[in-house]
Write a protein that holds these residues in place. Structure first.
Motif, PDB file in Angstrom:
ATOM      1  N   SER A   1      -4.234   4.209  -3.459  1.00 45.29           N
ATOM      2  CA  SER A   1      -3.974   3.814  -2.070  1.00 45.29           C
ATOM      3  C   SER A   1      -2.616   3.129  -1.946  1.00 45.29           C
ATOM      4  O   SER A   1      -1.923   3.307  -0.940  1.00 45.29           O
ATOM      5  CB  SER A   1      -5.091   2.933  -1.524  1.00 45.29           C
ATOM      6  OG  SER A   1      -5.494   2.006  -2.480  1.00 45.29           O
ATOM      7  N   ALA A   2      -2.227   2.368  -2.986  1.00 49.85           N
ATOM      8  CA  ALA A   2      -0.900   1.735  -2.938  1.00 49.85           C
ATOM      9  C   ALA A   2       0.181   2.799  -2.833  1.00 49.85           C
ATOM     10  O   ALA A   2       1.083   2.707  -2.000  1.00 49.85           O
ATOM     11  CB  ALA A   2      -0.674   0.887  -4.180  1.00 49.85           C
ATOM     12  N   ILE A   3       0.070   3.829  -3.669  1.00 54.10           N
ATOM     13  CA  ILE A   3       1.094   4.884  -3.662  1.00 54.10           C
ATOM     14  C   ILE A   3       1.113   5.593  -2.312  1.00 54.10           C
ATOM     15  O   ILE A   3       2.178   5.874  -1.758  1.00 54.10           O
ATOM     16  CB  ILE A   3       0.856   5.879  -4.824  1.00 54.10           C
ATOM     17  CG1 ILE A   3       1.161   5.175  -6.144  1.00 54.10           C
ATOM     18  CG2 ILE A   3       1.731   7.115  -4.669  1.00 54.10           C
ATOM     19  CD1 ILE A   3       0.746   5.923  -7.372  1.00 54.10           C
ATOM     20  N   SER A   4      -0.092   5.821  -1.726  1.00 58.63           N
ATOM     21  CA  SER A   4      -0.113   6.512  -0.425  1.00 58.63           C
ATOM     22  C   SER A   4       0.589   5.687   0.635  1.00 58.63           C
ATOM     23  O   SER A   4       1.367   6.230   1.432  1.00 58.63           O
ATOM     24  CB  SER A   4      -1.534   6.795   0.040  1.00 58.63           C
ATOM     25  OG  SER A   4      -2.390   6.956  -1.035  1.00 58.63           O
ATOM     26  N   VAL A   5       0.301   4.376   0.661  1.00 55.96           N
ATOM     27  CA  VAL A   5       0.956   3.542   1.676  1.00 55.96           C
ATOM     28  C   VAL A   5       2.468   3.567   1.477  1.00 55.96           C
ATOM     29  O   VAL A   5       3.245   3.703   2.428  1.00 55.96           O
ATOM     30  CB  VAL A   5       0.427   2.094   1.632  1.00 55.96           C
ATOM     31  CG1 VAL A   5       1.219   1.212   2.580  1.00 55.96           C
ATOM     32  CG2 VAL A   5      -1.038   2.054   2.006  1.00 55.96           C
ATOM     33  N   MET A   6       2.909   3.466   0.214  1.00 58.08           N
ATOM     34  CA  MET A   6       4.347   3.475  -0.050  1.00 58.08           C
ATOM     35  C   MET A   6       4.972   4.792   0.407  1.00 58.08           C
ATOM     36  O   MET A   6       6.070   4.811   0.961  1.00 58.08           O
ATOM     37  CB  MET A   6       4.622   3.280  -1.549  1.00 58.08           C
ATOM     38  CG  MET A   6       4.259   1.913  -2.072  1.00 58.08           C
ATOM     39  SD  MET A   6       5.039   0.580  -1.170  1.00 58.08           S
ATOM     40  CE  MET A   6       3.626  -0.382  -0.754  1.00 58.08           C
ATOM     41  N   GLU A   7       4.263   5.897   0.167  1.00 60.37           N
ATOM     42  CA  GLU A   7       4.789   7.197   0.592  1.00 60.37           C
ATOM     43  C   GLU A   7       4.925   7.257   2.111  1.00 60.37           C
ATOM     44  O   GLU A   7       5.891   7.775   2.646  1.00 60.37           O
ATOM     45  CB  GLU A   7       3.874   8.342   0.109  1.00 60.37           C
ATOM     46  CG  GLU A   7       3.856   8.542  -1.395  1.00 60.37           C
ATOM     47  CD  GLU A   7       5.231   8.848  -1.964  1.00 60.37           C
ATOM     48  OE1 GLU A   7       5.992   9.591  -1.328  1.00 60.37           O
ATOM     49  OE2 GLU A   7       5.553   8.312  -3.041  1.00 60.37           O
TER      50      GLU A   7
ATOM     51  N   ILE B   1       0.624  -5.281  -0.642  1.00 61.09           N
ATOM     52  CA  ILE B   1       0.884  -4.049   0.105  1.00 61.09           C
ATOM     53  C   ILE B   1       1.057  -4.377   1.588  1.00 61.09           C
ATOM     54  O   ILE B   1       1.989  -3.910   2.243  1.00 61.09           O
ATOM     55  CB  ILE B   1      -0.255  -3.025  -0.094  1.00 61.09           C
ATOM     56  CG1 ILE B   1      -0.348  -2.631  -1.565  1.00 61.09           C
ATOM     57  CG2 ILE B   1      -0.027  -1.790   0.767  1.00 61.09           C
ATOM     58  CD1 ILE B   1      -1.568  -1.799  -1.894  1.00 61.09           C
ATOM     59  N   PHE B   2       0.147  -5.228   2.110  1.00 59.65           N
ATOM     60  CA  PHE B   2       0.259  -5.661   3.509  1.00 59.65           C
ATOM     61  C   PHE B   2       1.623  -6.302   3.741  1.00 59.65           C
ATOM     62  O   PHE B   2       2.292  -6.041   4.730  1.00 59.65           O
ATOM     63  CB  PHE B   2      -0.826  -6.700   3.850  1.00 59.65           C
ATOM     64  CG  PHE B   2      -2.154  -6.113   4.202  1.00 59.65           C
ATOM     65  CD1 PHE B   2      -2.558  -4.886   3.693  1.00 59.65           C
ATOM     66  CD2 PHE B   2      -3.026  -6.779   5.048  1.00 59.65           C
ATOM     67  CE1 PHE B   2      -3.787  -4.347   4.010  1.00 59.65           C
ATOM     68  CE2 PHE B   2      -4.263  -6.245   5.379  1.00 59.65           C
ATOM     69  CZ  PHE B   2      -4.640  -5.036   4.849  1.00 59.65           C
ATOM     70  N   TYR B   3       2.006  -7.136   2.790  1.00 60.87           N
ATOM     71  CA  TYR B   3       3.267  -7.863   2.930  1.00 60.87           C
ATOM     72  C   TYR B   3       4.439  -6.905   3.037  1.00 60.87           C
ATOM     73  O   TYR B   3       5.294  -7.037   3.915  1.00 60.87           O
ATOM     74  CB  TYR B   3       3.446  -8.805   1.745  1.00 60.87           C
ATOM     75  CG  TYR B   3       4.850  -9.343   1.602  1.00 60.87           C
ATOM     76  CD1 TYR B   3       5.367 -10.226   2.540  1.00 60.87           C
ATOM     77  CD2 TYR B   3       5.655  -8.955   0.546  1.00 60.87           C
ATOM     78  CE1 TYR B   3       6.658 -10.713   2.418  1.00 60.87           C
ATOM     79  CE2 TYR B   3       6.937  -9.432   0.417  1.00 60.87           C
ATOM     80  CZ  TYR B   3       7.438 -10.308   1.353  1.00 60.87           C
ATOM     81  OH  TYR B   3       8.714 -10.775   1.241  1.00 60.87           O
ATOM     82  N   ILE B   4       4.488  -5.914   2.142  1.00 65.30           N
ATOM     83  CA  ILE B   4       5.586  -4.941   2.183  1.00 65.30           C
ATOM     84  C   ILE B   4       5.581  -4.217   3.525  1.00 65.30           C
ATOM     85  O   ILE B   4       6.621  -4.002   4.147  1.00 65.30           O
ATOM     86  CB  ILE B   4       5.469  -3.938   1.022  1.00 65.30           C
ATOM     87  CG1 ILE B   4       5.667  -4.673  -0.293  1.00 65.30           C
ATOM     88  CG2 ILE B   4       6.488  -2.818   1.163  1.00 65.30           C
ATOM     89  CD1 ILE B   4       5.360  -3.835  -1.503  1.00 65.30           C
ATOM     90  N   PHE B   5       4.365  -3.882   3.976  1.00 63.95           N
ATOM     91  CA  PHE B   5       4.252  -3.214   5.276  1.00 63.95           C
ATOM     92  C   PHE B   5       4.822  -4.096   6.381  1.00 63.95           C
ATOM     93  O   PHE B   5       5.621  -3.650   7.204  1.00 63.95           O
ATOM     94  CB  PHE B   5       2.789  -2.863   5.543  1.00 63.95           C
ATOM     95  CG  PHE B   5       2.528  -2.414   6.947  1.00 63.95           C
ATOM     96  CD1 PHE B   5       3.051  -1.226   7.412  1.00 63.95           C
ATOM     97  CD2 PHE B   5       1.768  -3.192   7.818  1.00 63.95           C
ATOM     98  CE1 PHE B   5       2.826  -0.807   8.710  1.00 63.95           C
ATOM     99  CE2 PHE B   5       1.543  -2.786   9.114  1.00 63.95           C
ATOM    100  CZ  PHE B   5       2.076  -1.589   9.558  1.00 63.95           C
TER     101      PHE B   5
ATOM    102  N   ALA C   1       7.487  -3.888  -8.084  1.00 67.16           N
ATOM    103  CA  ALA C   1       6.966  -2.655  -8.678  1.00 67.16           C
ATOM    104  C   ALA C   1       6.552  -1.668  -7.593  1.00 67.16           C
ATOM    105  O   ALA C   1       6.836  -0.473  -7.676  1.00 67.16           O
ATOM    106  CB  ALA C   1       5.776  -2.974  -9.581  1.00 67.16           C
ATOM    107  N   LEU C   2       5.906  -2.197  -6.551  1.00 66.51           N
ATOM    108  CA  LEU C   2       5.448  -1.315  -5.473  1.00 66.51           C
ATOM    109  C   LEU C   2       6.625  -0.667  -4.738  1.00 66.51           C
ATOM    110  O   LEU C   2       6.604   0.524  -4.441  1.00 66.51           O
ATOM    111  CB  LEU C   2       4.597  -2.103  -4.475  1.00 66.51           C
ATOM    112  CG  LEU C   2       3.183  -2.448  -4.927  1.00 66.51           C
ATOM    113  CD1 LEU C   2       2.528  -3.409  -3.942  1.00 66.51           C
ATOM    114  CD2 LEU C   2       2.338  -1.190  -5.048  1.00 66.51           C
ATOM    115  N   THR C   3       7.674  -1.469  -4.448  1.00 68.08           N
ATOM    116  CA  THR C   3       8.773  -0.889  -3.674  1.00 68.08           C
ATOM    117  C   THR C   3       9.575   0.105  -4.493  1.00 68.08           C
ATOM    118  O   THR C   3      10.206   0.992  -3.931  1.00 68.08           O
ATOM    119  CB  THR C   3       9.739  -1.956  -3.136  1.00 68.08           C
ATOM    120  OG1 THR C   3      10.052  -2.838  -4.200  1.00 68.08           O
ATOM    121  CG2 THR C   3       9.141  -2.705  -2.000  1.00 68.08           C
TER     122      THR C   3
END
Ligand SMILES: [Zn+2]
Length: 1032
Positions: A619-625, A883-887, A961-963
């Motif tokens: 799900s992390a990768i999907s949100v990033m995509e 993830i929320f934060y990056i969003f 790492a997420l970004t």
């Protein structure tokens, strides 16, 4: 990175002795983290540069010899007219109003004397690359992006270089490109100031025509030397006509100005042609070429691949050029001549009926083909780097021998270029060289061409030449992109290595899967094994890569990419993967050994951790995509906000204590999310609307007043309940009350300032001094109070920060962005409320500790042996929050503007501070405006992490790492074709995503300064739900 590993081992040793030290280690950015951050910054800087090695390398090669045609040329001189920015349809079509052509002279030539067609240009459809393609025969490489496109990035050969004498007149942007360093070229340009959009631009064309007239007059009256030059063989005259481009930009191509300019150019050409024919006594030795560098879209712009931009007219007539032909059988003729299938030809568009030209043979060309066409007419060698193919069907049918000889020279020139490119690649590649196999029997092909020529089989020879050219061009492209697969792999693996290293580091140091909870015996044996493995890997990888790079004579930067590759894949990953390896081994080995007997609860819990971890990663990768897509379509942010609102209400926050207020707050949260989703769908280029700014200011003030009222009620309740300490508390909250009141008044004052400033600017009175002064005082005092004051409670401090950040934002706003900011405050407040609620609610299974005796939990908690708050561990919920934060960061970024170009931010936002154009100051103020929402998001995240005992470095590394998942995407999305704008935007996307690490470092640092770590939200009564705003 060595520190990371060695200190991990130290951790194991120290762990039993000083358990309390661990806590301190984890909350601060210590030296280990500094090393990681430093490596991260260098890594991102180096990898940002990598795109220039991969995508933007010059295709030009040097060291070829020119190939002359060896037969007398048909023309002694060539006149080239380039009507800058003339699109094909406006030139060819019959004017609706008059029923006649806009360019009667050239129309007459098309119908009675010469050939016509469309010259298909390539993107970027800009002046410079257009002229380079026309005159030098190659499509300018994008490597010019690094050199600013201004000066000649590389030396190149072109038509004027090959002539005996050349004369050129036109724009100062174009002429110097070709005349510099060519002593036999005489050129003149008007001053740059003449290119004024406001005045009638067709006078630029008149200037050029007058200059040529003057030149011929001088030569025939008094200048003997000039006369001699003009009457030599192989002379070219170049007329660059900028009027149409300027008029197209200013009035668009459907305007009277543009049409009138076409007519003016036509009359000018008629005049010049007559003068030239008279000057040379109608000797029939002059060839004329009329074309354009690029077209013009209906919006009055060019640059991209729109048909209006890529289709330009071509009219060729005079010596050596065939006359008009009927259009019957034209496709078959060209197809057979070029040895190609019909659909491969550029002529695949129907001629529009309103051109009234369908009965005439149409010869379309690619823009670069015009270069060998001109050199062949003039009998000089093709420009050395030309990739143009001689359009043989334009040359006169009466001289097939000359046409074949010219095409043969063209073939040899491209073949030479291929050979040099191939051999230079082969020389620098000692091993593993894979040649371009399709040209292995080239010698036999050339033999056959010579055979046909000796037997006067001209058509057969031409077909073979065309086939040979096609193969050579394929081969050139093959070597141009030869290194690409290798480099792409290295860069991608580098990013993955970095992301995995960060993830493992977080896993080892901040979760219970990590080092501290491992079986120490196993850990030390496995550590030793992996250390040996790591050493072998370093040795093997280094030898292999260095060997490969040396063998291929790679540039120095390639070594640097590989250093990171080895560092991550041979050192940091093997060293940090041990605890995870043990964890996985344990989980699977015991499950399989106990299968069929009984289920070991501990291991099924382990397995569910692994399962949840995979779900989380996906799900992390999907949100990033999806966030990657948001760079191109901001609407995606709207969609994500809607999903966030619904999903969080029904999933994440559903389990927090039931009750009326909770439902109320949940609906409020949902409404706030849906409201937020409106903003990214609104257009970016919103105009100024002062009323909205004032309205937003008032709304934020109301929000502030409501907050104070709630607090007051709570305080008085508390006062009734408690006794001694409450006196002190009351005093503190009174101080809060005063500060908040001042802030609210300042917000209202700011709205007033914005209103009065704008109305006086509208009346053109200018910026009132008192308003300017007040704006600056408010801005500066806002910064000061942020630096000094600290609220005494969680929500107190948050309210204070929100209110004080609103003031500068308000002063820098011009329209609905204040409403966006107000809603962002509400949204973040509710977000924090729910996250704290979820975390403090002990009925939620996530905090059930998984001990060997406990029930197996379905949810992932890395915390195994103790309650989370003691160990400061990171859970799946922390990753979700990251993830929320990056969003939220992206919403802050793209919510009301497009960060990819700072120009999309209205400069008028700064008018309350200065109305005089000061780029630096205005830029700084705009940056402040961009930074404020981001800072607000970072503060809320920081407050949350403090209260949830999430170690700051850990959450920082997760965010990075997420970004970087996005950075990989943008790396593959970098474009090396397309308009200047598209290429530039794709590079800036990649650079922005790489710079994110620095931006985050900044945000974390500033929010760490603004949020004291001691600030805690205490939920002493989880049933009391109406204390949204609560003080300590
Ligand atoms: Zn142009």
């Amino acid at each position: 990175m060595y520190h990371i590993i060695s200190s991990n081992i130290n951790n194991i040793n120290n762990k039993s002795n000083k358990p309390n030290d661990n806590k301190n280690d984890k909350t601060k950015f210590n030296s280990k983290i500094l090393v990681i951050v430093l490596i991260g910054i260098i890594f991102h800087a180096v990898f940002t540069l990598s795109i220039f090695d991969i995508y933007f390398r010059s295709p030009l090669v040097h060291g070829m010899t020119p190939h002359p045609i060896n037969l007398p040329a048909p023309a002694k001189r060539l006149v080239l007219f380039v009507a800058d920015g003339l699109r094909a349809d406006k030139f060819f079509e019959i004017d609706e109003n008059t029923g006649k052509s806009r360019s009667p002279f050239l129309r007459n030539i098309i119908e009675n004397k010469g050939t016509w067609g469309i010259s298909h240009t390539r993107v970027p459809t800009e002046t410079r690359p257009g002229h380079v393609a026309l005159i030098a025969g190659f499509y300018e490489d994008v490597s010019a992006v690094t050199k600013g496109w201004k000066a000649n990035p590389v030396e190149f050969d072109h038509l004027f270089n090959e002539t005996t004498y050349s004369f050129g007149y036109g724009s100062p942007d174009v002429l110097p490109m070709f005349s510099e360093g060519v002593p036999h070229m005489q050129s003149e340009s008007y001053p740059e100031e003449a290119e004024d959009f406001a005045s009638d631009a067709s006078k630029l064309d008149t200037w050029v025509f007058d200059k040529v007239q003057q030149l011929l007059l001088n030569a025939s009256t008094n200048d003997q030397e000039l006369n001699r030059k003009l009457r030599s063989d192989k002379v070219s005259i170049f007329l660059h006509l900028l009027g149409l481009d300027t008029n197209g930009h200013a009035y668009r191509p459907n305007s009277k100005e543009y049409f009138d300019n076409i007519a003016l150019v036509d009359r000018g050409i008629e005049k010049i042609v007559k003068l030239i024919e008279d000057f040379y006594g109608n000797d029939g030795k002059t060839a004329f070429v009329f074309t354009a560098d690029h077209g013009m879209s209906n919006r009055g712009s060019h640059g991209d691949g729109e048909r209006a931009n890529t289709e330009t007219p071509l009219v060729v007539w005079g010596s050596g050029v065939r006359g008009p032909l009927s259009s019957d059988l034209q496709m078959e003729r060209i197809a057979s001549l070029r040895g190609k299938a019909k659909e491969m030809l550029p002529v695949n568009v129907e001629t529009p009926t309103n051109w009234k030209l369908s009965s005439l043979f149409r010869s379309d060309v690619s823009q670069a083909d015009i270069a060998p066409l001109m050199t062949s007419l003039l009998g000089v060698p093709s420009p050395l780097n030309s990739v143009g193919v001689l359009p043989t069907e334009i040359l006169s049918e009466d001289t097939p021998q000359y046409t074949t000889a010219a095409l043969r020279a063209n073939t040899l020139q491209i073949w030479e270029m291929y050979k040099i490119k191939s051999s230079s690649k082969q020389q620098s590649t000692l091993i593993f060289f894979s040649p371009f196999t399709k040209l292995s029997d080239a010698d036999r092909m050339f033999e056959r061409i010579e055979q046909h020529i000796s037997l006067s089989q001209w058509e057969d020879a031409q077909i073979l030449c065309h086939q040979m050219i096609d193969l050579c061009l394929m081969g050139l492209n093959y070597f141009q992109t030869y290194d690409r697969p290798f480099l792409m792999t290295v860069i991608t693996m580098g990013y993955f290595g970095w992301i995995i290293t960060l993830s493992l580091y977080v896993l080892n140091n901040y979760t219970s899967i990590g080092i501290e909870n491992c079986n120490q015996q196993k850990l030390s044996t496995q550590m030793k094994r992996f250390k040996t493995l790591s050493n072998y890997l370093i040795f093997i990888e280094s030898i292999a890569l260095v060997g490969f790079l040396l063998a291929t004579d790679a540039p120095l930067l390639y070594y640097l990419y590989c250093v990171f590759l080895v560092l991550f894949w041979a050192k940091t990953i093997p060293s940090n993967i041990v605890p995870l390896y043990i964890f996985i081994c344990d989980s699977f080995s015991q499950v399989s050994s106990t299968r069929g007997h009984f289920i070991n609860t501990n291991n099924s819990a382990n397995l569910s951790i692994i399962k949840n971890f995979i779900i989380l990663s996906v799900s992390a990768i999907s949100v990033m995509e999806l966030l990657v897509v948001s760079y191109f379509h901001r609407g995606v942010l709207s969609l994500l906000y809607q999903i966030l609102g619904v999903v969080s209400v029904f999933f994440f926050y559903n389990r927090s204590g039931a009750g009326k207020t909770s439902t109320l707050l949940k609906s409020l949260w949902l409404i706030s999310c849906l409201l937020m989703s409106i903003f990214p769908s609104l257009p970016i280029d919103y105009g100024s609307d002062t009323k909205l700014v004032c309205f937003g200011g008032i709304l934020i003030s109301i929000l502030g007043v409501l907050t104070s009222l709630f607090k007051f009620r709570n305080n008085s309740k508390q006062q009734q309940q408690s006794s001694s300490s409450s006196q002190q508390k009351l005093q503190k909250s009174k101080k809060n009350q005063i500060i908040n009141s001042i802030l609210i008044i300042s917000i209202l004052l700011s709205s007033f300032i914005v209103y009065t400033t704008d109305s006086s600017l509208e009346k053109k009175i200018g910026l009132p001094f008192i308003n300017q002064l007040l704006s600056w005082i408010l801005l500066v005092s806002g910064v000061l109070i942020l630096a000094i004051y600290r609220g005494k409670g969680f929500y107190d401090h948050w309210t204070f920060l929100c209110l004080s950040l609103s003031i500068p934002f308000l002063l820098l706003s011009i329209s609905y962005e204040v409403l966006f900011f107000g809603n962002l405050i509400l949204n973040l407040t509710l977000w924090m409320y729910f996250e704290l609620k979820v975390d403090n609610d002990h009925t939620i299974p996530k905090l059930v500790s998984i001990t060997p005796n406990s029930e197996p939990s379905t949810s992932l908690s890395f915390s195994k042996s103790a309650s989370k708050s003691n160990l400061m561990n990171i859970t799946q919920h922390d990753i979700r929050r990251a993830i929320f934060y990056i969003f939220f960061c992206y919403v802050g970024f793209f919510g009301v503007g497009n960060i990819a170009s700072i120009s999309s931010f209205e400069i008028s936002s700064t008018y309350r501070f200065t109305t005089i154009f000061r780029p630096f100051l205005m830029g700084a103020l705009l940056l402040v405006k961009i930074f404020i929402p981001l800072l607000l998001v970072a503060i809320s995240f920081s407050l949350l992490n403090n209260n949830l005992n999430v170690p700051r470095p850990g959450s920082f590394l997760i965010v990075i790492a997420l970004t970087d998942i996005m950075s990989i995407n943008f790396f593959f999305l970098v474009k090396d074709t397309g308009s200047w704008l598209e290429i530039g935007v794709s590079i800036s996307h990649y650079a922005i995503s790489n710079a994110f690490i620095i931006l985050q470092l900044l945000l974390f640092a500033v929010s760490a300064l603004l949020v004291p770590t001691t600030l805690k939200y205490i939920n002493n009564n989880s049933n009391n739900n109406n204390n949204t705003i609560k003080s300590k």
